[in-house]
Design an enzyme around this catalytic site. Structure first.
Site, PDB file in Angstrom:
ATOM      1  N   GLY A 157      47.319  47.971  42.642  1.00  0.00           N
ATOM      2  CA  GLY A 157      48.045  46.699  42.722  1.00  0.00           C
ATOM      3  C   GLY A 157      49.247  46.816  43.637  1.00  0.00           C
ATOM      4  O   GLY A 157      49.466  47.855  44.276  1.00  0.00           O
ATOM      5  N   ASP A 202      47.247  52.924  44.401  1.00  0.00           N
ATOM      6  CA  ASP A 202      46.157  53.904  44.361  1.00  0.00           C
ATOM      7  C   ASP A 202      45.569  54.200  45.734  1.00  0.00           C
ATOM      8  O   ASP A 202      45.253  55.349  46.049  1.00  0.00           O
ATOM      9  CB  ASP A 202      45.052  53.442  43.389  1.00  0.00           C
ATOM     10  CG  ASP A 202      44.412  52.108  43.782  1.00  0.00           C
ATOM     11  OD1 ASP A 202      45.019  51.345  44.561  1.00  0.00           O
ATOM     12  OD2 ASP A 202      43.287  51.827  43.299  1.00  0.00           O
ATOM     13  N   GLY A 230      38.434  46.572  42.067  1.00  0.00           N
ATOM     14  CA  GLY A 230      39.224  46.070  43.177  1.00  0.00           C
ATOM     15  C   GLY A 230      39.001  46.922  44.414  1.00  0.00           C
ATOM     16  O   GLY A 230      38.542  48.064  44.326  1.00  0.00           O
ATOM     17  N   GLU A 251      46.206  45.447  51.647  1.00  0.00           N
ATOM     18  CA  GLU A 251      45.526  44.657  50.601  1.00  0.00           C
ATOM     19  C   GLU A 251      44.264  43.992  51.171  1.00  0.00           C
ATOM     20  O   GLU A 251      44.105  42.771  51.132  1.00  0.00           O
ATOM     21  CB  GLU A 251      46.483  43.633  50.002  1.00  0.00           C
ATOM     22  CG  GLU A 251      47.538  44.262  49.106  1.00  0.00           C
ATOM     23  CD  GLU A 251      46.941  44.982  47.883  1.00  0.00           C
ATOM     24  OE1 GLU A 251      45.805  44.667  47.492  1.00  0.00           O
ATOM     25  OE2 GLU A 251      47.622  45.881  47.336  1.00  0.00           O
ATOM     26  N   HIS A 254      41.698  41.317  49.543  1.00  0.00           N
ATOM     27  CA  HIS A 254      41.920  39.873  49.492  1.00  0.00           C
ATOM     28  C   HIS A 254      41.877  39.225  50.870  1.00  0.00           C
ATOM     29  O   HIS A 254      42.409  38.140  51.071  1.00  0.00           O
ATOM     30  CB  HIS A 254      43.199  39.576  48.716  1.00  0.00           C
ATOM     31  CG  HIS A 254      43.099  40.126  47.323  1.00  0.00           C
ATOM     32  ND1 HIS A 254      42.392  39.487  46.332  1.00  0.00           N
ATOM     33  CD2 HIS A 254      43.503  41.308  46.798  1.00  0.00           C
ATOM     34  CE1 HIS A 254      42.394  40.236  45.233  1.00  0.00           C
ATOM     35  NE2 HIS A 254      43.065  41.344  45.490  1.00  0.00           N
ATOM     36  N   CYS A 264      37.514  34.854  43.250  1.00  0.00           N
ATOM     37  CA  CYS A 264      38.103  36.189  43.175  1.00  0.00           C
ATOM     38  C   CYS A 264      39.131  36.242  42.043  1.00  0.00           C
ATOM     39  O   CYS A 264      39.651  35.201  41.620  1.00  0.00           O
ATOM     40  CB  CYS A 264      38.774  36.504  44.513  1.00  0.00           C
ATOM     41  SG  CYS A 264      39.538  38.148  44.570  1.00  0.00           S
ATOM     42  N   CYS A 271      36.965  36.474  48.783  1.00  0.00           N
ATOM     43  CA  CYS A 271      37.710  37.668  49.175  1.00  0.00           C
ATOM     44  C   CYS A 271      36.749  38.864  49.240  1.00  0.00           C
ATOM     45  O   CYS A 271      35.735  38.893  48.541  1.00  0.00           O
ATOM     46  CB  CYS A 271      38.804  37.985  48.161  1.00  0.00           C
ATOM     47  SG  CYS A 271      40.118  36.767  48.090  1.00  0.00           S
ATOM     48  N   GLU A 273      36.842  41.721  47.917  1.00  0.00           N
ATOM     49  CA  GLU A 273      36.483  42.365  46.649  1.00  0.00           C
ATOM     50  C   GLU A 273      35.615  41.488  45.754  1.00  0.00           C
ATOM     51  O   GLU A 273      34.909  42.001  44.896  1.00  0.00           O
ATOM     52  CB  GLU A 273      37.705  42.932  45.922  1.00  0.00           C
ATOM     53  CG  GLU A 273      38.553  41.963  45.162  1.00  0.00           C
ATOM     54  CD  GLU A 273      39.714  42.700  44.456  1.00  0.00           C
ATOM     55  OE1 GLU A 273      40.290  43.619  45.047  1.00  0.00           O
ATOM     56  OE2 GLU A 273      40.032  42.326  43.333  1.00  0.00           O
TER      57      GLU A 273
END
Lengths: 416, 416
Positions: A157, A202, A230, A251, A254, A264, A271, A273
Site C-alpha cells: 500500500g 512491499d 494487488g 502504483e 491502478h 477494482c 485497473c 490489478e
C-alpha cells in the site's frame, strides 16, 4: 578538498569512520588492520581503535588466522562478526506473513511463511499478529544471543515512511493505520523495544531484494512487480529507488488499462490489478471455485496451486485466463517502458508459478505496446526469490543501514 | 579520506580544481582570491594560478573593484567573465526552429524563432537548415569575439545520445538520422568546427530549463510535458533526469489511453498525442480549417492562434475540443502520478496559450485517475518559458557542462 560545508562533530567523524571500517572489512575480509588502514587512508592507530570498538559492538571479529607476510609480524585477520547481530524483514500481505532474519553477511537465519487472512483480521489484530510473530522469531534458537539491529515491515500500500503509517492499502482494507506506533506499543516490553522499525512498500523492498540477490542483481534500471492480490512496482533507476515527491511512485496496479474492465478495489474500473492481479486471475481461471467477490486471504495459495495444476493439464479455461492476464501485464510493462524505460521487469510472488503461461503473452504485449522498439530492450523475467522477496529486501535494507549510517550502531555487547 | 579508488593524473587534478574555482566564483561573485581559497580549501598560491588560467580562458575576470578589509591590502574582486564565451541551444520541432545563445551567466544574448515545415523539408534539408541557422547565429554581432563552447540540439524523438543519432522521430518523419554527423560535416569550415555538439530529446532539455528557470525551479521531482504536435515528457526525479536503460524514458505521448481512439503517428491507436497533441486538438477544434491528415508544419502556430481566439469568443466546438484534450492530458498526468509521483507537471509549448481551457479539466482528471489522493500532491502548471524551453535548457546544459566537467574548457583567448 574541503568545500566549506561546515564543521562536523567529533562524534560524527568517529561514527563515520566506524562505518567506513565496517564497509571496508565487508569488502576485503579476511583482511588485516594494516590492509584496512591502506584502503581507508586512516592511520594504523586510529584503525586499531575503531576495530576494537566494532568488535565490542559485535560487528567485526578476528578470524583466528593470520596473514602471510614476507617481512614483519604476521597480521591478525579480521572478518564481519556473523554471530552477534541480526536484522529482521517481515512482509504482511493479503494471505500471509513472511519473515526472515539475517546475519551481518545477509545469510538467512530464520525463514517463516505464516498463512494469515489479513483482510478478515483487520488492521489492529494484524498489527498484533505481526508483533507477536516478531517476538516469536527473536525467541527462536537461531537468534539466541544476538541483538536485533532493525526490523523492516513491508506492506502492500501507500506508506508515509517518516511516521510508519499505512496511508492506504485497499487489498488489506487499511486506511491511515499507524503501524509503527502499534508495533512499538505491543513490543515495548520485548527485546525489540529499542530496535529501529521501518515500514515501507512491499514492492520497493522486493526491488531492493532483486537488486541485491535476484537473477538480475546489479542491473541499475530494474523494476520488481509484486504478484499478489494487488500489483505494485518497485522502480529502481540508476540503482536508486524511485519514490517520487510523496513516496507514492510505482502504483502500477491502478493504471486504468480498460475503461470497460472489471471494478477494482480502489473504486475505479479496469485497473491492471483488476485485470491481472491474483484475485482477478483466480476468478477467471477457476470460475467453479471462486465466487465473484473479494477473495478470502486464506484460500489464495491453495487456489493458485489448483490454477497451475489445471493449466499444466491443459484445461482451456485456466490456460486462457493466465494468457489473458499475461497480455494485460504486458500492457502494464509497456507503460513502464514508455515512462521509465527499465532494463528489466521482474515478476514476483504468485506470478512465478504462473510464469510459463504469463510470460510469453506478457513479453509480446510489452513489445507491441511500447513506443521504443523491442520494448526499449526491457527483459521480463520471473523472480527466483519466491514469496520472501519483500521480507528479504527489508532485512537487507536494515543491514545496509548499518554500513551506510541510516541505522544506529548496536550497543557494546555485554561482557561474557 | 581516501577510499582507495586509485590515482588520478596531475592534469585531471588541475582540471578538477579549475572547475571547482569556476563554480566557487559563480557562487560567491564578486569575491576575492582569498575568499575562493577559504571556500575551496586550496592554498592561495594554487588559487592565484588557477584564476590566472581561468582569466586566460575567458571564464573569470577581475571586476575592477576591491574588497573592503579592515586590515591588510584590499583584495581585487573576481566575477564570471560574461564577455568571452557563449553556448547555443537549438530546438527543431515540427513547425519551427528555436535558437538561443547565452553567456556564462545564462543570460540570453540571442533568441530566434524560425518557422520551418520540418516534415516536408526532410531530414537532410533540416540538418542543413539547422547548421546554417547555427552559423548565422555565430555571425551575429551579439556573439562577436566570443568562443562558442557547445551547441545543444533538441529533437522530439528517441535519441541515441552517445552517437547523436535520432533513432525515431515520427512527427518529423525521421528514422536513424545521424544528426550530429550531418551537422559536423556541414559546420566543418565554421567557427563551430571544434565545438561540442550534443543531441538530446526536446522534453528532457525542456525539463532542465524548467528546473533552472521556470516558475517551479528547484523542485526535485518535476516533469515537463512538451505541447507540440507530439507530446513527450522530461522526467526529473530527485533533481536528476530519468533517462532509463536505453535513454527512452518519458515517451508519454504513446501511452495508449483509448483502445478505440484515433490512429497515431506511431501506428497504434488512442495514444495520448493522438488524443491531446496539438495536431489532434486543432483537428477537433477547427474542423472547418484542418483536414483529417497530418498537419503541415507551417500552419501550426497560426492555427493555434485561431483556436485560442475561437475559444476566447466562446465558440463551443473549440471550447469542447480543448476541454476534451485537457481531460486526456489529465489521464496522462495520472499515469505519471501512478508510476513516478511527481511534485509538479509543467505543460509547455502550445499548451501554454491553451492552458485556460486545458488546465481545469486536466487537474480534475489527474485527481480522478490517480491512485494516491489529490494526485499525490502533484501540481499541474503552465510553463512560462514559451516555445524556447528546450533551446534554453540545452544552452543551460552546455554552460553547466563547463562547471561540472562534462565539456572541455575553452582554449586560452588570443592575446589582444
Amino acid at each position: 578538498m574541503a568545500t566549506g560545508t561546515g564543521t562536523v562533530s567529533f562524534q560524527t567523524v568517529r561514527e563515520t569512520n566506524l562505518r567506513t571500517v565496517l564497509r571496508t572489512v565487508r569488502e576485503l575480509a579476511p583482511c588485516s588492520r594494516a590492509a584496512v588502514a591502506v584502503a581507508t587512508g586512516l592511520n594504523k592507530t586510529t584503525v586499531s581503535s575503531l576495530v576494537t570498538e566494532l568488535m565490542a559492538r559485535g560487528l567485526v571479529r578476528e578470524t583466528g588466522e593470520t596473514s602471510q607476510r614476507r617481512v614483519g609480524r604476521p597480521g591478525v585477520l579480521l572478518a564481519l562478526d556473523d554471530r552477534s547481530v541480526a536484522a529482521i524483514g517481515l512482509e504482511v500481505n493479503v494471505d500471509y506473513l513472511s519473515v526472515v532474519a539475517v546475519d551481518l553477511l545477509h545469510r538467512e537465519l530464520v525463514h517463516r511463511h505464516v498463512p494469515l487472512d489479513a483482510r478478515s483480521a483487520g488492521a489492529l489484530d494484524c498489527a498484533h499478529r505481526i508483533a507477536d510473530t516478531l517476538r516469536e522469531v527473536t525467541e527462536m534458537s537461531e537468534l539466541r544471543g544476538r541483538s536485533v539491529v532493525g526490523v523492516s515491515v513491508a506492506v502492500p500500500g501507500l506508506i508515509d515512511a517518516p511516521s510508519g503509517t499505512v496511508t492506504r492499502a485497499p487489498n488489506l482494507g487499511w486506511r491511515d493505520v499507524p503501524l509503527r506506533e502499534l508495533l512499538r506499543a505491543r513490543l515495548a516490553d520485548s527485546v525489540l523495544s529499542g530496535a529501529t522499525v521501518l515500514v515501507d512498500n512491499d514492492a520497493n523492498l522486493g526491488a531492493m531484494a532483486e537488486y541485491r540477490f535476484g537473477p538480475l542483481a546489479g542491473l541499475p534500471d530494474l523494476v520488481y512487480v509484486t504478484g499478489e492480490v494487488g500489483i505494485g512496482a518497485g522502480v529502481l533507476t540508476s540503482g536508486e529507488l524511485l519514490r517520487g515527491a510523496g513516496g507514492f511512485a510505482g502504483e502500477i496496479g491502478h493504471l486504468e488499462l480498460d475503461p470497460n474492465g472489471p471494478e477494482c478495489s480502489c473504486g475505479r474500473r479496469g485497473c491492471l490489478e483488476a485485470l491481472a492481479g491474483i484475485g482477478a486471475i483466480l476468478r477467471t481461471a477457476l470460475p467453479d471455485l471462486v465466487a465473484d467477490r473479494p477473495l478470502s486471504g486464506k484460500d489464495v495459495a491453495d487456489l493458485v496451486e489448483v490454477a497451475v495444476e489445471r493449466a499444466l493439464s491443459g484445461q482451456s479455461t485456466a490456460v486462457a485466463a493466465l494468457e489473458r492476464a499475461g497480455t494485460w501485464l504486458g500492457r502494464g510493462v509497456a507503460t513502464l517502458v514508455n515512462v521509465v524505460n527499465p532494463g528489466a521487469v521482474v515478476l514476483g510472488g504468485y506470478f512465478v508459478p504462473m510464469a510459463p503461461w504469463l510470460l510469453p503473452r506478457c513479453r509480446e504485449a510489452a513489445r507491441a505496446h511500447s513506443f521504443a522498439e523491442e520494448a526499449g530492450g526491457c527483459q521480463v523475467e520471473p523472480s527466483d526469490l519466491g514469496m520472501s522477496a519483500a521480507s528479504r529486501g527489508g532485512a537487507a535494507v536494515m543491514i545496509h543501514g548499518l554500513d551506510a549510517g541510516d541505522l544506529p550502531l548496536p550497543p557494546p555487547l555485554p561482557l561474557p
